[in-house]
Structures are given as C-alpha cells and as structure tokens.
Scaffold this active site. Structure first.
Site, PDB file in Angstrom:
ATOM      1  N   SER A  48       1.031   8.155  30.333  1.00 38.16           N
ATOM      2  CA  SER A  48       1.226   7.767  28.939  1.00 38.16           C
ATOM      3  C   SER A  48       1.359   8.945  27.984  1.00 38.16           C
ATOM      4  CB  SER A  48       0.059   6.878  28.479  1.00 38.16           C
ATOM      5  OG  SER A  48      -1.179   7.549  28.649  1.00 38.16           O
ATOM      6  N   ASP A 315      -5.415   6.682  19.211  1.00 37.73           N
ATOM      7  CA  ASP A 315      -6.378   5.722  19.748  1.00 37.73           C
ATOM      8  C   ASP A 315      -7.426   6.504  20.546  1.00 37.73           C
ATOM      9  OD1 ASP A 315      -5.138   6.339  22.175  1.00 37.73           O
ATOM     10  OD2 ASP A 315      -3.957   4.508  22.239  1.00 37.73           O
ATOM     11  N   HIS A 318      -5.021   8.990  23.036  1.00 33.60           N
ATOM     12  CA  HIS A 318      -3.731   9.622  22.756  1.00 33.60           C
ATOM     13  C   HIS A 318      -3.653  10.219  21.356  1.00 33.60           C
ATOM     14  CE1 HIS A 318      -3.154   6.234  25.631  1.00 33.60           C
ATOM     15  NE2 HIS A 318      -2.485   7.174  26.293  1.00 33.60           N
TER      16      HIS A 318
END
Length: 340
Positions: A48, A315, A318
């Site tokens: 991610s 978040d 990230h």
C-alpha cells in the site's frame, strides 16, 4: 539477551494484534512537461505504500471517501488523501506515472510505455491475509509481459521500486508465535534478496528498495508505551541492518550500483523531528497523530481532521500527500544521484 528478545517479541505481538495492515481501510503526477531524465520506465512492486490503484474498487478503505480527498478529489485506490510514494518517485525521475496492472487493458496502449505498477495494498513478500499476489506473484505478472508488451531494450533504461512496508511482520505476529520473529525477519530479507536478483535478471538495470520506516512512530504504535516503541524499533533495526548487507552484497556481485536503498527510515525521522530548521519541509506539530482516525467498528463514524496538509500521517499506517512530499524532499538528492 534471549530473554530480552522474547520480551520484545511479546510486546510486538500485543501491539501488532490490533493493526489493520492492508485494510486501514488510498494520483497521478502531471509530468508531461518534464524533460527526459535517462530513465523512461518505472516498474513498481509491493504494497500500500506504492499501490496507485490495483486493489478492487469494491474493497473498503482506499476506494472509500475520504481517501483521495486532496487528490484527485475522490478515492483513487491510493492509501492516502492524495499522492503517495510512487507518484513522487516518478516525478523525481521525470517519468510519467506508470499504469496499474489491473487497468492495463483499459487504457490507451501508449500509456504502457512508461512502465507498470504491480503493487497491491496489504500484500507482502510472502502471503498475508489479503487475496492479492505476493511479491513473487507480482514478479510473475511482470515476467508474463516480457517479449509481448516489453522488450529487453525497453528494460535497459528502466527503474524498479520494490516496496516492503512491513505487512509480512504484521501478519506473522497475528498468526504465529512472536518468539520466532527474529528468524522470520531473516526469512523475509532473504526472500527480498531472491526477488531483487530475479527482477535484475529479467532486465531491469536499476532497482530501488526502501528501508523499513520507523514503525514506532506511526500512530498505532506511537500511542503505546515507550517499551512498546522500543520493541518495534528493534524489529525495524534488525530488518534494515540485514537489508543493507544484502544490497551491499548484490552490488559487489554485479560490480556496479544496480541496487540502491531508499532510506525511508532516516527520511521519516528527519521529517518527524523537524522543528523548522529544514527548509522546504513543513513542521508537523503532532506528526504521530493521524488526520483520518478510523473507527474499526463503524467506518462511517471515523473522524477527519480539518486540514490533511497539516498532518504527516493520513491514517494509522500511511502518510498524507504532504507527508510523502516532505519525505521525498529529504530524499531528492540521493535518489536522483542513484537512479538517474
């Protein structure tokens, strides 16, 4: 020493057990006016931290509001409010953003000339809980395109980004005994070595692998005790020490600097600890507090800060677009020197 390592492992199990690695549950740079830098294709493998939209649009998280609120103004599959590492690396190298593998059949074929991203959020070097290809599988997808979409000459001026942000460790500690974490770190880095060798053997001449970021400072871990933070940072240090040894060995074998480490660990710490002494980098007053605080029981009850640009983390895992921008500002000179 063994008892201390067991203590670290136990603490890691405690803190990792509540982490939502791929499901924290997240852009395209306009490089059209930038001059050619010597590298004209970017191939991306990983998780991610590098995924620009490969996960399914039906998945929660990266395809839900408010992800993408800064750029492009709606969810784009990036695990952030806007641009992420892949976007900023492409811009630094003056390469147009590569198309995602999942969209390769839906775009104009001219887009394929800039490379491709095989990164999927939540994945690792080995299998994790998400149903997406691990890094070996991603390299398999890349290999299947060789001779058809990409020729050897295409790869001679290409760069690969190989992102390993820690999902293997999160999954391991949620399913297996934490006492074995140290040997597992060795297994992960050994497999990274296998992957780097394979990518290079397939024709990519320059390969960048980030060091593991300082996990003790990300919101989920930063909220814990100093002892938990120390345990997490111990894991990170073990991983990064082994990674440096592997990259040095590979470069020695190839007799040139084909492999380079993008020092996320130092860059993250530089930005997090900046009090205004570094020009061109924002001062994040509370860098370990995320902008988007997710309610794991009811996503719609999650809370969003007033200005994502004021936060380093988007978040629990990230960075925000502004966070990534600051990280790549720190890394700019070293990356351009090593990869161009």
């Amino acid at each position: 020493m063994k008892s201390l390592m067991k203590l670290f492992a136990s603490l890691l199990l405690f803190v990792f057990s509540s982490l939502l690695f791929g499901d924290i549950d997240v852009v395209e740079c306009s490089n059209q006016n930038l001059r050619f830098s010597g590298r004209n294709k970017l191939f991306v493998f990983g998780d991610s931290y590098a995924d620009t939209g490969n996960t399914k649009t039906t998945d929660k998280g990266a395809w839900e509001f408010p992800y993408g609120i800064t750029y492009p103004g709606k969810p784009s599959g990036r695990f952030s409010d806007g641009h992420i590492s892949t976007d900023f690396l492409a811009k630094l190298l003056r390469i147009k953003l590569p198309v995602t593998y999942s969209k390769k059949d839906d775009v104009d074929k001219t887009r394929l000339q800039y490379g491709m991203s095989f990164a999927y959020g939540g994945t690792g070097v080995f299998d994790t809980k998400v149903n997406y290809p691990n890094m070996t599988g991603q390299i398999n997808l890349f290999e299947q395109l060789l001779g058809n979409v990409y020729s050897p000459s295409d790869l001679s001026s290409s760069v690969a980004l190989v992102s390993v942000a820690g999902n293997d460790y999160l999954y391991f500690l949620s399913t297996r005994s934490p006492a074995a974490i140290l040997s597992f770190i060795t297994q992960v880095v050994n497999q990274i070595e296998v992957n780097l060798r394979r990518i290079h053997s397939l024709g990519i001449k320059k390969i960048a692998v980030p060091s593991l970021q300082p996990l003790g400072y990300i919101p989920h871990f930063a909220k814990g005790s100093p002892l938990i933070k120390a345990a997490v940072n111990f894991l990170v240090g073990q991983h990064n020490n082994l990674l440096h040894e592997v990259v040095a060995k590979l470069n020695n074998e190839t007799n040139h600097s084909a492999f380079t480490i993008i020092d996320y660990n130092n860059a993250f710490l530089t930005v997090i600890n900046n009090k205004g002494e570094i020009p061109d980098i924002l001062v994040f007053k509370t860098p370990s507090i995320e902008c988007f605080q997710i309610d794991v029981n009811e996503f719609k009850n999650s809370t969003l800060c007033d200005d994502p640009r004021s936060a380093f983390f988007w978040d629990g895992l990230h960075p925000t677009q502004e966070g990534w921008k600051s990280v790549y500002t720190v890394l700019r000179k070293n990356i351009t020197a090593a990869l161009t």
